[in-house]
Design a protein around this motif. Structure first.
Motif, mmCIF file in Angstrom:
data_model
loop_
_atom_site.group_PDB
_atom_site.id
_atom_site.type_symbol
_atom_site.label_atom_id
_atom_site.label_comp_id
_atom_site.label_asym_id
_atom_site.label_seq_id
_atom_site.Cartn_x
_atom_site.Cartn_y
_atom_site.Cartn_z
ATOM 1 N N PRO A 181 -13.345 4.636 40.569
ATOM 2 C CA PRO A 181 -12.821 3.539 41.862
ATOM 3 C C PRO A 181 -12.111 4.975 42.466
ATOM 4 O O PRO A 181 -11.658 5.604 41.882
ATOM 5 C CB PRO A 181 -11.711 2.349 41.050
ATOM 6 C CG PRO A 181 -12.285 1.467 40.101
ATOM 7 C CD PRO A 181 -12.794 3.839 39.172
ATOM 8 N N SER A 182 -12.506 4.452 44.045
ATOM 9 C CA SER A 182 -11.505 5.523 44.820
ATOM 10 C C SER A 182 -10.858 5.126 45.542
ATOM 11 O O SER A 182 -10.323 5.743 46.393
ATOM 12 C CB SER A 182 -12.258 5.630 45.969
ATOM 13 O OG SER A 182 -13.443 4.571 46.069
ATOM 14 N N THR A 183 -10.270 3.708 45.038
ATOM 15 C CA THR A 183 -8.716 2.869 45.494
ATOM 16 C C THR A 183 -8.231 3.629 43.951
ATOM 17 O O THR A 183 -7.859 4.045 42.780
ATOM 18 C CB THR A 183 -9.093 1.732 45.281
ATOM 19 O OG1 THR A 183 -10.475 1.045 44.598
ATOM 20 C CG2 THR A 183 -9.925 1.502 46.723
ATOM 21 N N PRO A 184 -6.712 3.092 44.743
ATOM 22 C CA PRO A 184 -5.569 3.668 44.004
ATOM 23 C C PRO A 184 -5.604 1.635 43.228
ATOM 24 O O PRO A 184 -6.322 1.412 43.646
ATOM 25 C CB PRO A 184 -4.638 3.668 44.559
ATOM 26 C CG PRO A 184 -4.421 3.416 46.331
ATOM 27 C CD PRO A 184 -5.425 3.147 46.276
ATOM 28 N N ALA A 185 -3.765 1.859 42.010
ATOM 29 C CA ALA A 185 -3.979 0.536 41.315
ATOM 30 C C ALA A 185 -3.459 -0.433 42.713
ATOM 31 O O ALA A 185 -3.023 -0.052 44.203
ATOM 32 C CB ALA A 185 -2.856 1.342 40.372
ATOM 33 N N THR A 217 -5.272 2.179 24.377
ATOM 34 C CA THR A 217 -5.105 4.089 25.165
ATOM 35 C C THR A 217 -6.693 4.087 26.291
ATOM 36 O O THR A 217 -7.593 4.595 26.105
ATOM 37 C CB THR A 217 -4.463 4.809 24.527
ATOM 38 O OG1 THR A 217 -3.698 4.671 24.044
ATOM 39 C CG2 THR A 217 -5.085 6.081 25.878
ATOM 40 N N GLY A 218 -7.235 3.505 27.014
ATOM 41 C CA GLY A 218 -8.482 2.905 27.764
ATOM 42 C C GLY A 218 -9.214 2.526 26.708
ATOM 43 O O GLY A 218 -9.135 2.627 26.035
ATOM 44 N N SER A 219 -10.424 2.040 27.368
ATOM 45 C CA SER A 219 -11.770 1.682 26.954
ATOM 46 C C SER A 219 -11.795 2.917 25.890
ATOM 47 O O SER A 219 -12.694 2.604 24.404
ATOM 48 C CB SER A 219 -12.989 1.437 27.248
ATOM 49 O OG SER A 219 -13.298 2.335 27.894
ATOM 50 N N GLY A 230 -6.786 5.674 36.331
ATOM 51 C CA GLY A 230 -5.659 7.040 35.226
ATOM 52 C C GLY A 230 -4.523 6.704 34.608
ATOM 53 O O GLY A 230 -3.740 7.535 33.708
ATOM 54 N N TRP A 231 -4.596 5.012 34.808
ATOM 55 C CA TRP A 231 -3.306 5.056 33.937
ATOM 56 C C TRP A 231 -3.237 4.855 32.516
ATOM 57 O O TRP A 231 -2.885 4.390 31.492
ATOM 58 C CB TRP A 231 -2.832 3.120 34.630
ATOM 59 C CG TRP A 231 -3.033 3.532 35.678
ATOM 60 C CD1 TRP A 231 -3.276 3.587 36.433
ATOM 61 C CD2 TRP A 231 -1.425 2.903 36.187
ATOM 62 N NE1 TRP A 231 -2.926 3.546 37.880
ATOM 63 C CE2 TRP A 231 -1.554 3.302 37.794
ATOM 64 C CE3 TRP A 231 -0.256 2.767 35.435
ATOM 65 C CZ2 TRP A 231 -0.277 3.166 38.545
ATOM 66 C CZ3 TRP A 231 1.145 2.514 36.163
ATOM 67 C CH2 TRP A 231 1.042 2.155 38.011
#
Ligand SMILES: Cc1ncc(COP(=O)(O)O)c(C=O)c1O
Length: 380
Positions: free
Chosen positions: A39-43, A96-98, A236-237
């Motif tokens: 995504p080009s958006t933040p959280a 930790t992420g998929s 990135g989380w």
């Protein structure tokens, strides 16, 4: 000194395109990033606020290996809200992420030497993680005829029968989805033959009309993998989750304790807020839909006229056979000539990927429209 043979996994060519793109951007050129699969958006705002609060008030030590109970509960509720399913929070494991989920899933479900079927083209890390673990990936040929998705017939043609099957609906790179009845048929087929199904549901939420089915609706041994990286816009989380069958819960817990201790604490606390951010998240999906429609209208004018129309995710996978037989060289030339970056198909299909490239439309509509204009001018 020895370097382990299993570490010899192929590079991710998208990253090589990104390097050239970044070099040109540093030289002042405006690069349009249609190669990036995020995504080009933040959280969402509330997630960022929750993270700030946690930084000020929380010790941020390790959590339980399977994740904080509140988040596991909240994810279980998400299954009720999104699919009408009752999922026991005990079966939800935060990862930790998929990406962390795949490692735990493959280690717990397969032994070295086992064989796992998957469609090519597909997300490259499936094959590369399997290879690093000594598990043999068995390619099922995907194409427009099966909408780049596995079928029972393709599985039947694999002999001896595979130990596992990976399904991603919507898929990366094609964005195609299995119709609900075909999904159910695959799940049942695997269940009856003790083929461990791994269902990557990371693009659920980003769909354009086709109904989604989760393998969590079945208790036949399937592993569901999902993530906060795409629909939830928290790439990135590094946070994801699995819904596990009973028999894998304890093995995964022991593996998670040893491999990761725990998933990252700050993202877990912040992610609790994301389920109440529907309006923001749905606005992202509306933008992806606009971008997809725009590219489906415009790209054929630039000669990219053979594409599966993407039922979900934010990708178009274009067959460029008529334009090149080397998608890596083609992507580099396109980048140099137009400033538009895309990903060569070889990343997703080492065999036939030279005839394909992937456009991501996760960016702004303005960026996607400008990319289409440049490509049309280039091909005139
Ligand atoms: C199909 C698919 N699965 C999994 C991932 C990994 O995502 P993450 O580790 O950020 O959850 C990606 C990333 O692009 C993907 O496209």
């Amino acid at each position: 000194m020895k370097v382990a043979r299993r570490s010899a996994v192929p590079p991710f060519l998208a990253m090589e395109v990104l390097r050239t793109a970044n070099e040109r951007a540093s030289a002042g050129e405006r690069i349009l990033h249609l190669e990036i699969g995020q995504p080009s958006t933040p959280a969402p705002r509330a997630v960022i606020e929750a993270a700030k609060r946690a930084l000020d008030t929380h010790q941020l030590g390790y959590t339980e290996s399977l994740g904080i109970p509140e988040l596991r509960q909240r994810i279980a509720l998400h299954y009720r809200d999104m699919y009408g399913l009752a999922v026991d929070a005990q079966r939800v494991v935060v990862t930790t992420g998929s990406s962390g989920g795949f490692l735990l899933a493959f280690l717990s479900a397969f032994d070295a030497g086992d064989r796992v079927a998957l469609v090519a083209p597909g997300y490259p890390a499936y094959r590369n993680i399997l290879l690093a673990l000594g598990i043999e990936p068995i390619d099922l040929p995907g194409g427009p005829e099966n909408r780049f998705q596995p079928t029972v017939e393709l599985l039947e043609s694999v002999s001896p029968r595979p130990d596992g099957l990976i399904v991603a609906s919507p898929s990366n790179p094609a964005g195609t989805m299995l119709a609900p009845a075909d999904f159910e048929r695959l799940v049942r087929y695997c269940q009856e033959r003790a083929i461990r199904l791994v269902s990557d549901e990371i693009y659920h939420g980003i769909t354009y009309g086709t109904p989604v089915r989760s393998a969590a609706a079945h208790d036949g041994g399937a592993i569901v993998i999902n993530s906060f990286s795409k629909y939830f816009s928290m790439t990135g989380w590094r946070l994801g989750w699995m819904v596990l069958p009973e028999d894998l819960l304890r093995p995964v817990e022991c593996l998670a304790q040893n491999l990761f201790i725990a998933p990252p604490t700050l993202p877990q606390l912040a992610a609790l807020a994301v389920f109440d951010c529907r309006a923001e998240l749905e606005a992202n999906v509306a933008r992806y839909r606009r971008n997809r429609d725009l590219l489906l209208d415009e790209l054929p004018k630039a000669g990219f006229d053979r594409m599966a129309p993407a039922d979900g995710a934010f990708y178009l996978f274009a067959d460029v056979t008529r334009l090149t037989n080397d998608s890596v060289a083609f992507c580099q030339r396109m980048l140099v000539d137009t400033g538009v970056a895309a990903t060569p198909g070889v990343d997703f299909d080492p065999g036939r990927g030279h005839r394909f490239l992937r456009f991501s439309f996760a960016g702004s509509t303005e960026e996607v429209a400008e990319a289409a204009r440049r490509l049309i001018a280039w091909r005139r």
